[in-house]
Design an enzyme around this catalytic site. Structure first.
Site, PDB file in Angstrom:
ATOM      1  N   CYS A  29     -14.838   1.454  -9.679  1.00 34.32           N
ATOM      2  CA  CYS A  29     -14.628   3.084  -9.543  1.00 34.32           C
ATOM      3  C   CYS A  29     -14.292   3.170  -8.644  1.00 34.32           C
ATOM      4  CB  CYS A  29     -15.657   3.467 -10.677  1.00 34.32           C
ATOM      5  SG  CYS A  29     -17.440   3.561 -10.887  1.00 34.32           S
ATOM      6  N   GLY A  38     -21.867   5.643 -15.009  1.00 36.39           N
ATOM      7  CA  GLY A  38     -21.665   4.177 -14.060  1.00 36.39           C
ATOM      8  C   GLY A  38     -22.362   3.647 -14.801  1.00 36.39           C
ATOM      9  N   ARG A  79     -26.782   7.080  -6.908  1.00 32.63           N
ATOM     10  CA  ARG A  79     -26.667   7.928  -8.037  1.00 32.63           C
ATOM     11  C   ARG A  79     -27.314   9.710  -8.212  1.00 32.63           C
ATOM     12  NH1 ARG A  79     -23.637   5.029 -11.260  1.00 32.63           N
ATOM     13  NH2 ARG A  79     -24.842   3.300 -11.414  1.00 32.63           N
ATOM     14  N   HIS A 139     -17.681  10.663 -10.388  1.00 33.07           N
ATOM     15  CA  HIS A 139     -17.642  10.301  -9.045  1.00 33.07           C
ATOM     16  C   HIS A 139     -17.183  11.015  -8.107  1.00 33.07           C
ATOM     17  CE1 HIS A 139     -19.612   7.166 -11.212  1.00 33.07           C
ATOM     18  NE2 HIS A 139     -19.094   5.831 -10.638  1.00 33.07           N
ATOM     19  N   ARG A 151     -19.567  -4.571 -36.530  1.00 31.52           N
ATOM     20  CA  ARG A 151     -19.581  -2.961 -37.094  1.00 31.52           C
ATOM     21  C   ARG A 151     -18.815  -2.353 -37.289  1.00 31.52           C
ATOM     22  NH1 ARG A 151     -21.111  -4.136 -31.273  1.00 31.52           N
ATOM     23  NH2 ARG A 151     -20.496  -1.879 -30.612  1.00 31.52           N
TER      24      ARG A 151
HETATM   25  N1  LIG Z   1     -18.834   2.559 -16.368  1.00 27.72           N
HETATM   26  C1  LIG Z   1     -18.061   2.570 -15.578  1.00 27.72           C
HETATM   27  O1  LIG Z   1     -18.147   4.221 -14.902  1.00 27.72           O
HETATM   28  C2  LIG Z   1     -16.759   1.297 -15.312  1.00 27.72           C
HETATM   29  C3  LIG Z   1     -16.281   1.846 -14.186  1.00 27.72           C
HETATM   30  C4  LIG Z   1     -15.581   0.553 -13.178  1.00 27.72           C
HETATM   31  C5  LIG Z   1     -16.188  -1.133 -14.402  1.00 27.72           C
HETATM   32  N2  LIG Z   1     -16.469  -0.341 -15.402  1.00 27.72           N
HETATM   33  C6  LIG Z   1     -16.921  -2.376 -15.739  1.00 27.72           C
HETATM   34  O2  LIG Z   1     -16.760  -1.555 -16.990  1.00 27.72           O
HETATM   35  C7  LIG Z   1     -17.377  -2.833 -17.529  1.00 27.72           C
HETATM   36  C8  LIG Z   1     -17.803  -1.782 -19.102  1.00 27.72           C
HETATM   37  O3  LIG Z   1     -18.424  -1.000 -18.670  1.00 27.72           O
HETATM   38  P1  LIG Z   1     -18.972   0.068 -19.586  1.00 27.72           P
HETATM   39  O4  LIG Z   1     -19.836   1.638 -18.861  1.00 27.72           O
HETATM   40  O5  LIG Z   1     -18.203   0.599 -20.789  1.00 27.72           O
HETATM   41  O6  LIG Z   1     -20.204  -0.299 -20.230  1.00 27.72           O
HETATM   42  P2  LIG Z   1     -20.908  -0.672 -22.049  1.00 27.72           P
HETATM   43  O7  LIG Z   1     -21.543   1.286 -22.368  1.00 27.72           O
HETATM   44  O8  LIG Z   1     -22.054  -0.676 -21.564  1.00 27.72           O
HETATM   45  O9  LIG Z   1     -20.389  -1.377 -22.613  1.00 27.72           O
HETATM   46  C9  LIG Z   1     -20.499  -2.901 -23.025  1.00 27.72           C
HETATM   47  C10 LIG Z   1     -19.559  -3.211 -23.910  1.00 27.72           C
HETATM   48  O10 LIG Z   1     -19.220  -4.758 -23.654  1.00 27.72           O
HETATM   49  C11 LIG Z   1     -20.208  -4.653 -24.745  1.00 27.72           C
HETATM   50  N3  LIG Z   1     -20.118  -6.261 -24.297  1.00 27.72           N
HETATM   51  C12 LIG Z   1     -21.183  -7.142 -23.415  1.00 27.72           C
HETATM   52  N4  LIG Z   1     -21.404  -7.959 -23.226  1.00 27.72           N
HETATM   53  C13 LIG Z   1     -20.108  -9.004 -24.076  1.00 27.72           C
HETATM   54  C14 LIG Z   1     -19.804 -10.459 -24.425  1.00 27.72           C
HETATM   55  N5  LIG Z   1     -20.060 -11.444 -23.613  1.00 27.72           N
HETATM   56  N6  LIG Z   1     -18.671 -10.502 -25.271  1.00 27.72           N
HETATM   57  C15 LIG Z   1     -18.456  -8.998 -26.029  1.00 27.72           C
HETATM   58  N7  LIG Z   1     -18.666  -8.104 -25.536  1.00 27.72           N
HETATM   59  C16 LIG Z   1     -19.969  -8.036 -24.888  1.00 27.72           C
HETATM   60  C17 LIG Z   1     -20.453  -4.668 -25.654  1.00 27.72           C
HETATM   61  O11 LIG Z   1     -20.353  -5.019 -26.945  1.00 27.72           O
HETATM   62  P3  LIG Z   1     -22.144  -3.831 -27.692  1.00 27.72           P
HETATM   63  O12 LIG Z   1     -21.968  -2.316 -27.737  1.00 27.72           O
HETATM   64  O13 LIG Z   1     -21.508  -4.308 -29.357  1.00 27.72           O
HETATM   65  O14 LIG Z   1     -23.133  -4.270 -27.229  1.00 27.72           O
HETATM   66  C18 LIG Z   1     -20.546  -2.817 -25.824  1.00 27.72           C
HETATM   67  O15 LIG Z   1     -19.949  -2.846 -26.131  1.00 27.72           O
HETATM   68  C19 LIG Z   1     -18.469  -3.750 -17.416  1.00 27.72           C
HETATM   69  O16 LIG Z   1     -18.486  -4.401 -16.631  1.00 27.72           O
HETATM   70  C20 LIG Z   1     -18.591  -2.350 -16.337  1.00 27.72           C
HETATM   71  O17 LIG Z   1     -18.845  -2.692 -15.000  1.00 27.72           O
HETATM   72  C21 LIG Z   1     -17.482   0.071 -15.513  1.00 27.72           C
END
Ligand SMILES: NC(=O)c1ccc[n+]([C@@H]2O[C@H](COP(=O)([O-])OP(=O)(O)OC[C@H]3O[C@@H](n4cnc5c(N)ncnc54)[C@H](OP(=O)(O)O)[C@@H]3O)[C@@H](O)[C@H]2O)c1
Length: 348
Positions: free
Chosen positions: A128, A159, A237, A244, A40
């Site tokens: 994080c 998070g 949370r 954080h 998209r």
């Molecule tokens: N949020 C934080 O504070 C944080 C901090 C440290 C680490 N992380 C890690 O960073 C990663 C992303 O976190 P986020 O917060 O950005 O999550 P998010 O907002 O839920 O976004 C996840 C993204 O991953 C894509 N996705 C999911 N499964 C996939 C697959 N099998 N192949 C390709 N793309 C896929 C989704 O695609 P669609 O858009 O198409 O659904 C979405 O764009 C996670 O592993 C999380 O644990 C997050």
């Protein structure tokens, strides 16, 4: 021209990776290739981009693959690591899946960049809450050997990913009327998050600790290179959109005064000490999550309330704040990539 980069996942972290690449003028082809679960158009870091559906070809010609997709068996790096490695790309992963593997360096550049070797083409970025804690504790550990850490976290809704802040925003107007029956999605947070604090992040695992808490234990030991360090965490949370905060107590082998700790942290890379005593007409200073909205602080780990712990001999207490999406994930990944460039492991 520049390096070919593929960013996998365009949620909160993926978008911030694109923003960090742009802001820091990372020498890559622009725009980077962005892929997720379906194709998209999207506006990322202020620019219209075509998000493609991830497939093995997504890594063709790429020198660098930055993973910011969901974790677990069907997650991005578990599904696509092999394709990226076979395409010859250096991989840097935000998720938990490979962080504790013996052959995967778990890296926070200010702390353990030396763990990256030319043989290790797959690098993990820590959780994080671990990242901001080790950025602040590593200089104290080097000077005085930390033997024990207690930490209580105050973790923002972002998070959880994109759905977290959406839940908070939807619940606040309802809660302003009445907190008795705030509708909530238990797949995101186990209780209503508006006007509440929830001592439960990720699944309950060993010894009634949660996985988020045990990540802080195992990842901190691995990054600081001390498998015996005693660590106990309670991760909570809180109804904050982003950023954080952590209350941290450490015990050290050698005594460090609060002033010595402040002096060490003032010299530490990636840290800003905000810890001035109350002066005439001046309030006492300490960092909060909203300070991360200030441009000078957005990429730093902010430390304040540094004091000697009155409950033990060689103890310090402090308050540590950082942007979980930037330093806690996206920025850390881009800094790892910059380290690869600096060391000539990746060539622009
Ligand atoms: N949020 C934080 O504070 C944080 C901090 C440290 C680490 N992380 C890690 O960073 C990663 C992303 O976190 P986020 O917060 O950005 O999550 P998010 O907002 O839920 O976004 C996840 C993204 O991953 C894509 N996705 C999911 N499964 C996939 C697959 N099998 N192949 C390709 N793309 C896929 C989704 O695609 P669609 O858009 O198409 O659904 C979405 O764009 C996670 O592993 C999380 O644990 C997050």
């Amino acid at each position: 021209m520049g390096l070919k980069v593929t960013v996998v996942g365009v949620g909160l972290v993926g978008e911030a990776i694109v923003a960090c690449l742009k802001e820091r003028r990372f020498p890559c082809e622009w725009p980077p290739r962005v892929v997720a679960t379906r194709e998209r158009p999207e506006t990322l870091a202020g620019e219209k981009m075509l998000v493609e559906e991830t497939c093995a070809d997504s890594f063709e010609g790429a020198s660098l693959a930055l993973f910011a997709g969901q974790e677990g068996a069907k997650g991005a790096s578990v599904t696509w690591r092999k394709a990226a490695e076979e395409a010859g790309a250096w991989c840097i992963d935000n998720g938990r899946d490979f962080r504790l593997a013996a052959d995967v360096p778990l890296v926070v550049p200010e702390v353990n960049a030396a763990d990256i070797t030319p043989r290790t083409r797959f690098i993990a970025s820590p959780n994080c809450s671990t990242i901001q804690m080790v950025v602040a504790l590593a200089p104290l550990h080097r000077a005085a050997r930390i033997t024990r850490i207690h930490v209580a976290t105050y973790q923002a809704t972002s998070g959880w990913g994109m759905r977290g802040p959406q839940e908070l925003r939807a619940q606040v107007p309802v809660g302003l009327e009445s907190c008795e029956n705030i509708p909530f999605d238990p797949k995101v947070f186990a209780r209503p998050i508006a006007f509440n604090c929830i001592p439960h992040i990720d699944a309950f695992v060993e010894g009634d600790y949660t996985r988020e808490e045990m990540k802080m234990v195992y990842e901190t030991r691995k990054i600081l290179g001390d498998g015996a360090m005693r660590i106990s965490a309670t991760t909570v949370r809180v109804p904050v959109l982003n950023g954080h905060s952590e209350a941290v107590w450490v015990e050290t082998r050698k005594k460090l005064s609060a002033q010595e700790a402040r002096d060490l942290l003032r010299k530490a890379p990636g840290v800003a000490v905000i810890d001035e005593p109350q002066g005439e007409g001046q309030p006492r200073t300490y960092p909060t999550a909203l300070d991360l909205l200030r441009p000078e602080y957005k990429d730093l780990t902010l430390v304040g309330r540094i004091r000697e712990d009155i409950s033990c001999e060689n103890g310090l207490a402090m308050w540590i704040v950082a942007d979980n999406i930037r330093k806690g994930a996206a920025l850390n990944v881009v800094q790892i990539a910059e380290e690869l460039l600096r060391r000539g492991l990746l060539e622009a």
